[in-house]
Write an enzyme that holds these catalytic residues in place. Structure first.
Site, PDB file in Angstrom:
ATOM      1  N   CYS A 237       0.633  -1.304   0.136  1.00  0.00           N
ATOM      2  CA  CYS A 237       0.080  -0.045  -0.075  1.00  0.00           C
ATOM      3  C   CYS A 237       0.833   1.210  -0.123  1.00  0.00           C
ATOM      4  O   CYS A 237       1.520   1.628   1.205  1.00  0.00           O
ATOM      5  CB  CYS A 237      -0.905   0.381   1.113  1.00  0.00           C
TER       6      CYS A 237
ATOM      7  N   CYS B 293      -0.379   3.927   2.381  1.00  0.00           N
ATOM      8  CA  CYS B 293      -0.082   3.839   3.567  1.00  0.00           C
ATOM      9  C   CYS B 293       1.411   4.072   3.978  1.00  0.00           C
ATOM     10  O   CYS B 293       1.876   4.726   5.063  1.00  0.00           O
ATOM     11  CB  CYS B 293      -0.419   2.584   4.202  1.00  0.00           C
TER      12      CYS B 293
END
EC number: 1.11.1.28
Length: 177
Positions: free
Chosen positions: A131, A134
């Site tokens: 991700c 993130c």
């Protein structure tokens, strides 16, 4: 139990992974809580049983029960957040980014350990789960607290090696079934 338990599960063709596990276990760039929490969060993020068991046993020699719980919490919450925020990042429709997530994330506000440690663990798990959104968010938090790049990179190295070791152990187990 030590990291050697995991190393013993790794066949000769993956000697580099085994050697990297050994050198990362003795790494001093991170303190013990940061290092072993990263190992533990990474193992739980991947979920290969023999690796999780061995790393949890090794980490228990270095972590308090609260830190063990927090490392597992990092793997759990990032397991959810990484999917959600990666999807928003990959989708071309910006409307989804304007809608509240409405997902419980209370552990982020009170992880039970130093926030920097939890951020390092969340960064490692976010790398495993792929991700980018993130990764950027957690690295940004770490940089706000003046965490050196070498410490962040060490957490990423641990995540990469635990991931590789876990995949090797799982693929070798598949050959046995």
């Amino acid at each position: 139990m030590s990291i050697d338990t995991v190393r013993d599960l790794i066949p000769a063709y993956a000697k580099d992974i085994s050697l990297n596990l050994g050198s990362l276990a003795s790494e001093t760039v991170l303190n013990d809580q940061q290092k072993w929490g990263t190992f533990l969060a990474s193992a739980h993020a991947i979920g290969v049983a023999p690796v999780v068991k061995a790393i949890e046993a090794a980490a228990a020699e270095h972590l308090s029960p609260e830190a063990i719980n927090a490392a597992k919490s990092a793997a759990a919450i990032m397991g959810m957040n990484n999917i959600y925020y990666r999807a928003l990042h990959l989708m071309h429709n910006p409307e989804y980014q304007t809608i509240p997530a409405r997902l419980r994330m209370n552990v982020l506000g009170n992880p039970g350990v130093d926030k920097i440690d939890f951020e390092l663990w969340s960064t490692a798990v976010s790398a495993i789960n792929g991700c980018g959104a993130c990764l950027d968010a957690h690295e940004g938090e770490l940089k706000k607290h003046a965490v050196p790049a070498a410490q962040i990179q060490t957490a990423l190295r641990i995540a990469a090696v635990v991931h590789a070791a876990s995949r090797i152990v799982a693929s070798e187990a598949a050959l046995q079934s």
